[in-house]
Design an enzyme around this catalytic site. Structure first.
Site, PDB file in Angstrom:
ATOM      1  N   LYS A  99      -0.150   5.302   8.418  1.00 37.83           N
ATOM      2  CA  LYS A  99       0.494   5.623   7.134  1.00 37.83           C
ATOM      3  C   LYS A  99      -0.553   5.806   6.038  1.00 37.83           C
ATOM      4  CE  LYS A  99       1.592   2.098   4.878  1.00 37.83           C
ATOM      5  NZ  LYS A  99       0.979   1.158   3.933  1.00 37.83           N
ATOM      6  N   LYS A 130      -7.131   1.994  -2.995  1.00 42.98           N
ATOM      7  CA  LYS A 130      -6.747   1.395  -1.702  1.00 42.98           C
ATOM      8  C   LYS A 130      -6.762   2.451  -0.594  1.00 42.98           C
ATOM      9  CE  LYS A 130      -4.989  -1.355   1.367  1.00 42.98           C
ATOM     10  NZ  LYS A 130      -5.923  -2.197   2.122  1.00 42.98           N
ATOM     11  N   THR A 144       0.855  -1.197   0.000  1.00 47.45           N
ATOM     12  CA  THR A 144       0.000   0.000   0.000  1.00 47.45           C
ATOM     13  C   THR A 144       0.886   1.240   0.000  1.00 47.45           C
ATOM     14  OG1 THR A 144      -1.705  -1.162   1.261  1.00 47.45           O
ATOM     15  CG2 THR A 144      -1.845   1.245   1.173  1.00 47.45           C
TER      16      THR A 144
HETATM   17  N1  LIG Z   1      -1.469  -6.380   7.593  1.00 51.65           N
HETATM   18  C1  LIG Z   1      -2.580  -6.110   6.907  1.00 51.65           C
HETATM   19  O1  LIG Z   1      -3.698  -6.397   7.365  1.00 51.65           O
HETATM   20  C2  LIG Z   1      -2.515  -5.447   5.569  1.00 51.65           C
HETATM   21  C3  LIG Z   1      -1.408  -4.742   5.152  1.00 51.65           C
HETATM   22  N2  LIG Z   1      -1.418  -4.139   3.921  1.00 51.65           N
HETATM   23  C4  LIG Z   1      -0.261  -3.403   3.449  1.00 51.65           C
HETATM   24  O2  LIG Z   1       0.685  -4.373   3.033  1.00 51.65           O
HETATM   25  C5  LIG Z   1       2.016  -3.914   3.280  1.00 51.65           C
HETATM   26  C6  LIG Z   1       2.728  -4.915   4.176  1.00 51.65           C
HETATM   27  O3  LIG Z   1       1.980  -5.045   5.349  1.00 51.65           O
HETATM   28  P1  LIG Z   1       2.353  -6.111   6.481  1.00 51.65           P
HETATM   29  O4  LIG Z   1       2.796  -7.370   5.876  1.00 51.65           O
HETATM   30  O5  LIG Z   1       1.214  -6.101   7.412  1.00 51.65           O
HETATM   31  O6  LIG Z   1       3.580  -5.372   7.152  1.00 51.65           O
HETATM   32  P2  LIG Z   1       4.788  -5.935   8.010  1.00 51.65           P
HETATM   33  O7  LIG Z   1       5.235  -4.768   8.816  1.00 51.65           O
HETATM   34  O8  LIG Z   1       4.445  -7.199   8.679  1.00 51.65           O
HETATM   35  O9  LIG Z   1       5.894  -6.280   6.901  1.00 51.65           O
HETATM   36  C7  LIG Z   1       6.566  -5.256   6.235  1.00 51.65           C
HETATM   37  C8  LIG Z   1       7.551  -5.842   5.266  1.00 51.65           C
HETATM   38  O10 LIG Z   1       8.310  -4.763   4.685  1.00 51.65           O
HETATM   39  C9  LIG Z   1       9.698  -5.020   4.917  1.00 51.65           C
HETATM   40  N3  LIG Z   1      10.426  -3.760   5.077  1.00 51.65           N
HETATM   41  C10 LIG Z   1      10.134  -2.738   5.900  1.00 51.65           C
HETATM   42  N4  LIG Z   1      11.021  -1.741   5.738  1.00 51.65           N
HETATM   43  C11 LIG Z   1      11.912  -2.159   4.807  1.00 51.65           C
HETATM   44  C12 LIG Z   1      13.050  -1.577   4.213  1.00 51.65           C
HETATM   45  N5  LIG Z   1      13.473  -0.339   4.535  1.00 51.65           N
HETATM   46  N6  LIG Z   1      13.706  -2.281   3.272  1.00 51.65           N
HETATM   47  C13 LIG Z   1      13.295  -3.529   2.928  1.00 51.65           C
HETATM   48  N7  LIG Z   1      12.210  -4.137   3.443  1.00 51.65           N
HETATM   49  C14 LIG Z   1      11.526  -3.451   4.384  1.00 51.65           C
HETATM   50  C15 LIG Z   1       9.750  -5.853   6.177  1.00 51.65           C
HETATM   51  O11 LIG Z   1      11.000  -6.511   6.265  1.00 51.65           O
HETATM   52  P3  LIG Z   1      11.554  -7.010   7.699  1.00 51.65           P
HETATM   53  O12 LIG Z   1      10.920  -8.332   7.936  1.00 51.65           O
HETATM   54  O13 LIG Z   1      13.027  -7.074   7.503  1.00 51.65           O
HETATM   55  O14 LIG Z   1      11.151  -5.982   8.721  1.00 51.65           O
HETATM   56  C16 LIG Z   1       8.576  -6.787   5.919  1.00 51.65           C
HETATM   57  O15 LIG Z   1       8.913  -7.778   4.992  1.00 51.65           O
HETATM   58  C17 LIG Z   1       1.868  -2.523   3.897  1.00 51.65           C
HETATM   59  O16 LIG Z   1       1.963  -1.582   2.860  1.00 51.65           O
HETATM   60  C18 LIG Z   1       0.459  -2.542   4.468  1.00 51.65           C
HETATM   61  O17 LIG Z   1      -0.095  -1.249   4.560  1.00 51.65           O
HETATM   62  C19 LIG Z   1      -2.475  -4.257   3.066  1.00 51.65           C
HETATM   63  C20 LIG Z   1      -3.567  -4.950   3.432  1.00 51.65           C
HETATM   64  C21 LIG Z   1      -3.696  -5.578   4.722  1.00 51.65           C
HETATM   65  O1  LIG Z   2      -5.077  -2.612   4.688  1.00 46.51           O
HETATM   66  C1  LIG Z   2      -5.679  -3.271   5.492  1.00 46.51           C
HETATM   67  C2  LIG Z   2      -6.828  -4.082   5.159  1.00 46.51           C
HETATM   68  O2  LIG Z   2      -7.380  -4.735   6.070  1.00 46.51           O
HETATM   69  O3  LIG Z   2      -7.221  -4.101   3.995  1.00 46.51           O
END
Ligand SMILES: NC(=O)C1=CN([C@@H]2O[C@H](COP(=O)(O)OP(=O)(O)OC[C@H]3O[C@@H](n4cnc5c(N)ncnc54)[C@H](OP(=O)(O)O)[C@@H]3O)[C@@H](O)[C@H]2O)C=CC1
Ligand SMILES: O=CC(=O)O
Length: 341
Positions: A286, A218, A143
């Site tokens: 965010k 989104k 996102t």
């Molecule tokens: N959780 C949810 O319910 C939902 C989330 N989203 C969106 O999906 C995306 C991921 O969410 P989610 O999986 O929950 O988040 P997490 O925080 O669990 O995972 C984030 C990921 O991004 C990586 N990351 C963060 N910073 C960096 C960096 N500087 N360089 C490289 N890799 C990086 C992390 O790596 P590391 O493991 O090393 O920290 C990890 O793999 C976000 O944009 C979120 O808004 C969308 C729908 C639903």
């Molecule tokens: O981004 C979060 C979700 O639930 O969709």
């Protein structure tokens, strides 16, 4: 489902750097790992290519796992390497940088935290764009805002590859269950090519046209969700203050016109002040921040979302960023201590 798009004939499915492990990689791979996978796998896919997955957080891990369960040939990378181990044990390959994943795969997905990480992983020193080229595709399912999606699009397209933004609606459980909703925009031929993969990870998909439209859709959806959760939190606490049983309130809401799965799923644990993380609060904040920027770009007032954003900011400031976004209720209790106190 067989790939019929003109996208794949230009792709060599065996990397010159590393021979394909199996002559018929999809079928044999599925056989090899099936004994280690849970019996929950319900979808399978015919995809004649290698699939990369960058970013194995709360969302990326189950999405990649579902692709493995469906029989895909998956190569993973994550900044924190240990998060790859589970998928490697289930048969995924590993490469040590986004560029190497992109170079060894036909299509690469990215599920990163925010605009900064999405840009870094796609366009940075060892970013995916470095391993991209004609006949390949990059699908960013993080996102982010439209400007970020367009910047990544430019870097990928400059390499000769195709780009799709495809952020998802749906949280941890829908990701585990392959029930996400994809909001895709960008190269239509890449959309057609990866449709079988999206169908493994999701229950529905929308093609929204030009890059930026997926991000906009989104952000609007998550702006509404963030405001709904803030309003629900206010209701729970007001009810509590005037002596109502919050569990009864949740039940009443679930039977009426404002019923939403989110209230029924999150309500009971919020009543217990428990916030097991599905969607981290820092990501919801965010998304509100990015939605405010989107609204600013077209001079659209969104005062309710702006007020909700302040609540999420307060909760994040007080150390709740890694808890579920339903922990925003704590910002309304008036009992939060300053982290240094
Ligand atoms: N959780 C949810 O319910 C939902 C989330 N989203 C969106 O999906 C995306 C991921 O969410 P989610 O999986 O929950 O988040 P997490 O925080 O669990 O995972 C984030 C990921 O991004 C990586 N990351 C963060 N910073 C960096 C960096 N500087 N360089 C490289 N890799 C990086 C992390 O790596 P590391 O493991 O090393 O920290 C990890 O793999 C976000 O944009 C979120 O808004 C969308 C729908 C639903
Ligand atoms: O981004 C979060 C979700 O639930 O969709």
């Amino acid at each position: 489902m067989a790939i019929t798009s003109s996208f794949y004939p230009t792709i060599s499915t065996s990397s010159p750097r590393r021979p394909a492990p199996f002559p018929n990689s999809r079928c044999t791979f599925a056989t090899v790992v099936s004994s280690q996978l849970s019996k929950e796998a319900t979808k399978s896919v015919e995809f004649q290519g290698r699939v990369g997955f960058l970013g194995l957080g709360i969302m990326g891990t189950p999405m990649a796992l579902n692709l493995i369960k469906a029989g895909c040939d998956i190569t993973v990378w994550n900044r924190t390497k240990s998060k790859c181990d589970h998928l490697i044990n289930l048969g995924a390959k590993y490469e040590s940088s986004p560029a190497e994943v992109a170079s060894s795969c036909n299509v690469t997905f990215a599920m990163l935290a925010d605009p900064e990480s999405a840009i870094d992983v796609a366009c940075g020193t060892n970013g995916a764009a470095k391993g991209m080229g004609p006949g390949k595709g990059y699908v960013d399912v993080s996102t982010v805002d439209g400007a970020t999606a367009k910047l990544i699009n430019k870097h990928i397209k400059d390499s000769g590859a195709l780009f799709l933004e495809a952020p998802v609606s749906g949280s941890k459980k829908p990701a585990e269950d392959g029930q996400l909703i994809f909001l895709a925009a960008g190269d239509a031929s890449l959309y057609e090519t990866v449709a079988p993969l999206l169908d493994v990870m999701g229950k529905s998909r929308f093609y929204l046209g030009e890059v930026g439209n997926g991000a906009a859709m989104k952000l609007v959806v998550n702006m509404i969700m963030g405001s709904m959760m803030a309003s629900f939190s206010e209701g729970l606490l007001l009810g509590e203050q005037v002596g109502l049983d919050p569990n009864v309130l949740v039940e009443v809401i679930s039977q009426g016109a404002i019923s939403a799965p989110m209230y029924s799923v999150k309500g009971p644990s919020m009543v217990k002040a428990s916030y097991p993380t599905a969607f981290p609060l820092k990501h919801q904040q965010k998304d509100l921040r990015l939605a405010l920027g989107l609204a600013e770009s077209v001079s659209q007032p969104i005062p309710i979302a702006a007020a909700a954003n302040e609540l999420y900011k307060a909760a994040k400031f007080h150390g709740l960023g890694d808890q579920d976004f339903s922990a925003v209720i704590e910002a309304l209790r008036g009992k939060l201590q300053h982290p240094e106190h």
